[in-house]
Motif scaffolding. Structure first.
Motif, short mmCIF file in Angstrom:
data_model
loop_
_atom_site.label_atom_id
_atom_site.label_comp_id
_atom_site.label_asym_id
_atom_site.label_seq_id
_atom_site.Cartn_x
_atom_site.Cartn_y
_atom_site.Cartn_z
N ASN A 71 1.75 -4.85 8.51
CA ASN A 71 1.24 -5.79 7.51
C ASN A 71 2.16 -5.83 6.31
OD1 ASN A 71 -1.19 -6.44 8.84
ND2 ASN A 71 -2.07 -4.48 8.14
N MET A 72 2.29 -7.01 5.73
CA MET A 72 3.04 -7.07 4.48
C MET A 72 2.07 -6.64 3.38
SD MET A 72 5.22 -10.07 2.69
CE MET A 72 3.87 -10.91 1.89
N GLU A 73 2.37 -5.54 2.76
CA GLU A 73 1.44 -4.97 1.80
C GLU A 73 1.68 -5.47 0.37
OE1 GLU A 73 -1.05 -3.03 2.64
OE2 GLU A 73 -0.54 -2.51 4.71
N LYS A 74 2.96 -5.74 0.06
CA LYS A 74 3.29 -6.13 -1.31
C LYS A 74 4.52 -7.02 -1.29
CE LYS A 74 1.94 -3.12 -5.12
NZ LYS A 74 2.22 -1.86 -5.81
N HIS A 75 4.62 -7.89 -2.29
CA HIS A 75 5.78 -8.76 -2.37
C HIS A 75 6.19 -8.88 -3.84
CE1 HIS A 75 8.45 -11.97 -1.07
NE2 HIS A 75 8.07 -12.66 -2.15
N THR A 112 -11.28 8.65 15.77
CA THR A 112 -10.06 7.87 15.55
C THR A 112 -10.25 7.22 14.20
OG1 THR A 112 -9.90 7.40 17.89
CG2 THR A 112 -8.57 6.03 16.43
N ILE A 113 -9.34 7.48 13.28
CA ILE A 113 -9.50 6.86 11.97
C ILE A 113 -8.17 6.30 11.46
CG2 ILE A 113 -9.32 9.08 10.75
CD1 ILE A 113 -11.34 7.82 8.70
N ASP A 114 -8.27 5.07 10.95
CA ASP A 114 -7.12 4.40 10.37
C ASP A 114 -7.13 4.74 8.88
OD1 ASP A 114 -5.39 2.61 9.19
OD2 ASP A 114 -5.83 1.01 10.62
N PHE A 115 -6.16 5.56 8.44
CA PHE A 115 -6.17 5.98 7.04
C PHE A 115 -5.04 5.33 6.24
CE2 PHE A 115 -2.67 9.05 7.29
CZ PHE A 115 -2.62 9.31 8.64
N SER A 116 -4.53 4.21 6.73
CA SER A 116 -3.41 3.51 6.07
C SER A 116 -3.67 3.26 4.59
CB SER A 116 -3.16 2.16 6.73
OG SER A 116 -3.11 2.30 8.12
N ASP A 117 -4.90 2.83 4.29
CA ASP A 117 -5.20 2.46 2.91
C ASP A 117 -5.25 3.66 1.96
OD1 ASP A 117 -5.29 -0.13 3.72
OD2 ASP A 117 -7.48 -0.17 3.98
N GLU A 118 -5.30 4.86 2.54
CA GLU A 118 -5.37 6.06 1.70
C GLU A 118 -3.99 6.43 1.15
OE1 GLU A 118 -8.28 7.49 1.07
OE2 GLU A 118 -9.34 6.14 2.43
N ILE A 119 -2.95 5.88 1.77
CA ILE A 119 -1.60 6.21 1.32
C ILE A 119 -1.17 5.19 0.26
CG2 ILE A 119 0.80 6.54 2.03
CD1 ILE A 119 -0.34 7.08 4.86
N PRO A 120 -0.89 5.65 -0.95
CA PRO A 120 -0.56 4.70 -2.01
C PRO A 120 0.80 4.03 -1.77
CG PRO A 120 -0.37 6.95 -2.79
CD PRO A 120 -0.87 7.04 -1.41
N LEU A 121 0.88 2.79 -2.15
CA LEU A 121 2.14 2.06 -2.00
C LEU A 121 3.02 2.31 -3.22
CD1 LEU A 121 1.09 -1.46 -0.73
CD2 LEU A 121 2.72 0.06 0.38
N PHE A 122 4.30 2.30 -3.01
CA PHE A 122 5.20 2.49 -4.15
C PHE A 122 5.34 1.18 -4.93
CE2 PHE A 122 7.71 1.40 -0.43
CZ PHE A 122 8.43 0.30 -0.88
N ASP A 123 5.87 1.31 -6.12
CA ASP A 123 6.13 0.12 -6.92
C ASP A 123 7.64 -0.05 -7.04
OD1 ASP A 123 5.27 -2.06 -8.19
OD2 ASP A 123 4.37 -1.02 -9.90
N ARG A 173 4.23 -2.29 6.32
CA ARG A 173 3.73 -0.96 6.66
C ARG A 173 2.95 -1.00 7.97
NH1 ARG A 173 0.28 2.44 2.34
NH2 ARG A 173 -1.30 0.85 2.62
N SER A 174 3.32 -0.12 8.87
CA SER A 174 2.55 -0.02 10.12
C SER A 174 1.36 0.88 9.85
CB SER A 174 3.42 0.53 11.24
OG SER A 174 3.90 1.79 10.88
N ARG A 175 0.37 0.81 10.70
CA ARG A 175 -0.85 1.55 10.38
C ARG A 175 -0.73 3.06 10.66
NH1 ARG A 175 -5.28 -0.44 14.80
NH2 ARG A 175 -3.96 -0.43 16.63
N SER A 176 -1.44 3.83 9.85
CA SER A 176 -1.48 5.28 10.02
C SER A 176 -2.81 5.63 10.66
CB SER A 176 -1.36 5.97 8.67
OG SER A 176 -0.10 5.76 8.13
N VAL A 177 -2.74 6.27 11.80
CA VAL A 177 -3.98 6.57 12.54
C VAL A 177 -3.95 8.02 12.99
CG1 VAL A 177 -5.32 6.02 14.62
CG2 VAL A 177 -4.17 4.20 13.38
#
Lengths: 247, 251
Positions: free
Chosen positions: B102-106, B160-171, B148-152
């Motif tokens: 997914n494109m997380e930030k632009h 089975t848990i997708d914890f992608s959103d728990e990892i903060p994105l850089f700026d 970012r690809s998903r973290s599972v």
């Protein structure tokens, strides 16, 4: 004082059994304390899987009542062993009794408490899991809080059988100790010699372990436990009949 | 052989110590109980305990459905997805990357200088790759996107848990000719899951849950679209030219 009425074996066993249920209530209270302690320890001592990459770590902790089960097995072993000590054996003779009725009452007692201990240990599973569900900062993922009901029943039966098995082993070893205080030392020594010397003990232990713990069919497991328990109780009864009468 | 012997000896030592501790406890409790508790009190205590266990069981069944149902993603599918994503990153295949992430930030930065330095700013979460695409024109605009690809994390039959959103994105920050990422924080995620007792697993054949668990860490990829003649310098990243699909290792 002599009595002209000769009570039947069943009557004597029943009287003794009821007496034991009351006299050994303390051991059930100990079980309660042990299970509560195990629940407390279960919150801290858990299997967990950790994975990390760079500065990221993920840790998943697995909670169950396994520790409660182990504590209950050890409790059953020691409680049964303590029943065979003189302190607990001699009061039986205040009743009109013989070795057989005393043993039978003990066996019924061990059977009864094993069922109670096994059931309560399995029910502790929900107490352990609820303490995590409601009082832990960790987010619970995946599995359900409650065991599926048929599995809970399966767990109660299997755990009770294990508790009975450990109780029977404790009772048998207890009687062995009563035969001669040095006998367990001798047996333990020779076992350790075999164990360290030839590795036979290791194989034996492994085989015994696999015989029970690797059995995948509940029916066959129940059969194995029943036969072992009968043999152990029979052995203990035979051993006790060789003991001197109360001196 | 030696290892298994040591293992069993340690196991025996633990069991014996536990046995001795429980033996001591039984004797102490028995003595104390005889002193302070009569039969009636102990029976009340035991009945209370039994009731507590029953209530706990009833509550457990009552609240159980509230727990989030697990995501069902077969392990093989996850593995395939990650391999495909890794290959896409390696080859600089931006279309394939887009398919698996997914494109997380632009961001868009107006920039007219001739040279640009890119640093990761000690950000440990970002994989060492930048995909760069040169535009056809010198439009004075740097476009940056993070995919970012998903973290599972998964354990067979357990969760089975997708914890992608728990990892903060850089700026991203552009200053003095340097495009840098914000510093990463140490992230520790903790979860709990419930295991069935071994006396159940023995007969249901589920085995030890938690073994056979795997975590797939999502990868962050920075995708830069830069003006045609901008010179890029990065000593932290492998720079992959998307258009030519040729890897140019930054000095």
């Amino acid at each position: 004082m002599m009595s002209l009425i000769k009570p039947s074996l069943a009557q004597i066993v029943k009287t003794l059994y009821v007496y034991k249920l009351k006299a050994y209530l303390g051991s059930l209270a100990t079980l309660l304390i042990l299970q509560l302690l195990a629940i407390l320890f279960s919150r801290g001592m858990v299997a967990s899987s950790t994975s990390g990459m760079n500065d990221l770590y993920i840790n998943v902790a697995f909670y169950s009542a396994d520790l409660v089960l182990v504590f209950t097995f050890v409790w059953a072993f020691i409680t049964s062993l303590l029943i065979t000590t003189k302190v607990n054996r001699f009061p039986d003779f205040t009743f009109v009794t013989n070795r057989l009725s005393s043993n039978l009452a003990n066996i019924f007692y061990i059977f009864t408490v094993s069922m109670l201990a096994g059931s309560s240990a399995m029910l502790c599973s929900h107490l352990v899991k609820m303490s995590i569900h409601f009082f832990s900062s960790r987010q619970v993922i995946g599995s359900q809080l409650a065991l599926p009901f048929p599995e809970l029943l399966l767990g109660v039966v299997a755990t009770s059988l294990y508790v009975l098995l450990f109780g029977a082993v404790g009772y048998f070893i207890g009687m062995l100790v009563q035969m001669h205080p040095l006998l367990p030392l001798f047996l333990g020594g020779s076992f350790l010699a075999l164990f360290v010397g030839a590795g036979i003990g290791t194989d034996l232990l492994e085989n015994i372990y696999e015989f029970f713990f690797y059995e995948a069919s509940l029916l066959i497991f129940a059969g194995k436990v029943s036969i072992s328990v009968v043999l152990l109780f029979l052995g203990a009864t035979l051993l006790s009949s060789r003991m001197e009468v109360r001196s | 052989m030696v290892l298994s012997l040591i293992g069993i000896l340690v196991y025996l030592a633990v069991i014996i110590s536990l046995g001795l501790a429980i033996h001591w406890l039984i004797r102490t409790v028995n003595r104390r109980f005889r002193l302070y508790m009569n039969v009636r009190r102990i029976i009340w205590l035991l009945a209370g305990y039994g009731l507590l266990l029953l209530i706990a069981t009833v509550i457990a069944y009552a609240v159980s459905p509230e727990i989030t149902a697990e995501l069902e993603i077969p392990y093989a599918e996850l593995e395939k997805e990650y391999q495909a994503f890794y290959q896409a990153v390696h080859e600089g295949d931006i279309e394939a990357i887009k398919a698996y992430s997914n494109m997380e930030k632009h961001w868009e930065f107006p920039y007219t200088d001739k040279q640009l330095t890119v640093t990761n700013g000690e950000n440990e979460h970002v994989a060492g790759r930048i995909l760069v695409e040169r535009k056809q024109v010198n439009d004075g605009l740097i476009e940056a996107s993070v995919y970012r690809s998903r973290s599972v994390t998964t354990s067979k039959g357990a969760y089975t848990i997708d914890f992608s959103d728990e990892i903060p994105l850089f700026d991203l920050e552009l200053a003095d000719g340097t495009l840098s990422m914000s510093k990463s924080e140490k992230i520790e995620l903790t979860y709990a899951t419930f295991k069935k007792e071994f006396t159940i697993n023995q007969f249901t054949g589920e085995g030890g849950r938690g073994f056979g668990s795997a975590t797939f860490w999502g990868e962050h990829v920075l995708y830069l679209q830069i003006p045609k003649d901008l010179e890029l310098d990065s000593q932290y990243f492998d720079v992959i030219d998307v258009e030519n699909r040729q890897k140019q290792v930054g000095e």
